[in-house]
Design a protein around this motif. Structure first.
Motif, short mmCIF file in Angstrom:
data_model
loop_
_atom_site.label_atom_id
_atom_site.label_comp_id
_atom_site.label_asym_id
_atom_site.label_seq_id
_atom_site.Cartn_x
_atom_site.Cartn_y
_atom_site.Cartn_z
N LEU A 168 -33.38 -12.65 -7.87
CA LEU A 168 -32.91 -12.67 -6.48
C LEU A 168 -33.51 -11.51 -5.70
N GLY A 169 -33.52 -11.64 -4.41
CA GLY A 169 -34.05 -10.58 -3.56
C GLY A 169 -33.14 -9.36 -3.57
N ASP A 170 -33.68 -8.20 -3.22
CA ASP A 170 -32.91 -6.96 -3.19
C ASP A 170 -31.83 -7.01 -2.11
N ILE A 171 -30.73 -6.34 -2.41
CA ILE A 171 -29.65 -6.18 -1.43
C ILE A 171 -29.82 -4.80 -0.80
N PRO A 172 -29.88 -4.69 0.52
CA PRO A 172 -29.93 -3.36 1.13
C PRO A 172 -28.73 -2.52 0.70
N SER A 173 -28.99 -1.32 0.16
CA SER A 173 -27.95 -0.41 -0.34
C SER A 173 -27.18 -1.00 -1.52
N GLY A 174 -27.86 -1.86 -2.30
CA GLY A 174 -27.21 -2.46 -3.46
C GLY A 174 -28.20 -3.12 -4.39
N ARG A 175 -27.71 -3.92 -5.34
CA ARG A 175 -28.57 -4.56 -6.33
C ARG A 175 -27.80 -5.67 -7.03
N TYR A 176 -28.53 -6.50 -7.82
CA TYR A 176 -27.92 -7.51 -8.69
C TYR A 176 -28.12 -7.08 -10.14
N THR A 177 -27.11 -7.34 -10.96
CA THR A 177 -27.25 -7.21 -12.41
C THR A 177 -27.06 -8.60 -13.02
N TYR A 178 -27.85 -8.91 -14.07
CA TYR A 178 -27.87 -10.26 -14.61
C TYR A 178 -27.24 -10.30 -16.00
N SER A 179 -26.58 -11.43 -16.28
CA SER A 179 -25.95 -11.65 -17.57
C SER A 179 -26.25 -13.08 -18.03
N PRO A 180 -26.80 -13.23 -19.28
CA PRO A 180 -27.14 -12.18 -20.25
C PRO A 180 -28.34 -11.34 -19.79
N GLU A 181 -28.57 -10.23 -20.49
CA GLU A 181 -29.66 -9.34 -20.13
C GLU A 181 -31.01 -9.94 -20.53
#
Length: 328
Positions: free
Chosen positions: A95-108
């Motif tokens: 996914l695209g970057d979030i301004p002042s944030g981020r995504y973490t994915y599961s599973p790694e």
């Protein structure tokens, strides 16, 4: 000569045998796992006779793992040939970057981008999240992009602290980490930090308190004396109490001027109770009586009398010596 009836019977028997053999040579509808399915055309067939073929495709959400691999199988002797088509989960991509944030994915790892994976949005400190987790589906990532908005704090009540005020007029809204500074009215002093900050929770820190500069007059027991601080008593002053001789103290011997006033009530000096001590009688010393003296044993030592010496006399001009001893 064979009759026509006999010929007809033989022909019918041969036809029946051929039909039976053909039935035995047919294959059942093929299946090669849930991620590889028959095409609609092959799935609609009711029978698969000897030599017929069936075509497969990847199930929904899966893509071809080996480009160019055969997608068909053939019915031979009542059994299907091997299927070389291989399918794998489709990838939704990052996914695209979030301004002042981020995504973490599961599973790694790479699995975190494939069908069924979950992307969790997170915001930097001082920002609040608006949005939900997203799932990789057959159509790609579901839901909308999350948003990280900067934290804002409402100002504290203008009446806080009591006997104090902000050094500058309060604003309607404060951004994250913005500071408000306080001062106290005359005769009062700040207890705590003089400034507070807008926290990541959207709330300000607890404002300081304004307390009086001094404590009230102490009521000293008439039988007590004090040492230490003298009035007026400022914050932190220490006063020590000592009772006069013959009195004992009841209460704390040391008082401190704290934010709420004196640390405790002044002590009292209680007079000690006197007690009379009775001594045992002293033994009387007496002289022995005459009778007691008479019963006392005495020892007398008798000495032998010394020899009696007489002076010599002269008779006829001759000195004569005489010695005489007393009788025993």
């Amino acid at each position: 000569m064979v009759s026509k009836v006999e010929c007809s019977s033989v022909i019918i028997l041969l036809i029946c045998l051929l039909k039976i053999e053909n039935i035995r040579a047919q294959c059942t509808k093929p299946s090669f796992g849930e991620n590889r399915v028959l095409t609609p055309e092959s799935y609609s067939k009711e029978s698969f006779p000897e030599g017929s073929t069936a075509e497969f495709q990847c199930a929904t959400g899966y893509v071809t793992a080996l480009p160019g691999a055969s997608k068909t199988v053939t019915c031979t002797g009542g059994r299907w040939s091997d299927l070389t088509l291989q399918c794998k989960k489709r990838s939704c991509g990052p996914l695209g970057d979030i301004p002042s944030g981020r995504y973490t994915y599961s599973p790694e790892g790479d699995e975190g981008l494939l069908l069924g994976a979950i992307a969790t949005p997170e915001c930097d400190k001082g920002y609040v999240l608006t949005g939900n987790n997203r799932t990789c589906t057959v159509k790609g990532w579901d839901d909308r992009d999350a948003i990280c908005e900067e934290v804002n704090c409402e100002p504290p009540p203008p009446t806080v602290p009591e006997n104090g005020k902000p050094t500058e007029p309060l604003e309607d809204v404060y951004k994250y980490q913005t500071v408000i500074t306080y001062s106290c009215n005359e005769g009062y002093v700040l207890s705590g930090h003089d400034s507070i900050s807008c926290l990541e929770t959207g709330q300000f820190e607890t404002p300081p308190k304004c307390i009086k500069l001094s404590c009230g007059v102490l009521e000293v027991d008439p039988n007590a004396m004090t040492t230490g601080a003298r009035p007026p008593y400022s914050l932190g002053s220490l006063v020590t109490f000592v009772c006069k001789t013959g009195f004992t103290m009841e209460g704390a011997s040391e008082l401190k001027c704290v934010e709420s006033g004196w640390s405790s009530s002044p002590p009292r000096c209680i007079e000690l109770q006197t007690t009379t001590t009775t001594r045992p009688p002293t033994p009387r010393t007496t002289r022995p009586t005459t009778k007691e003296l008479q019963t006392t044993t005495t020892t007398t030592t008798t000495r032998e009398p010394a020899p009696k010496i007489t002076m010599p006399t002269t008779k006829g001009g001759v000195l004569r010596k005489y010695k005489s001893w007393s009788a025993h």
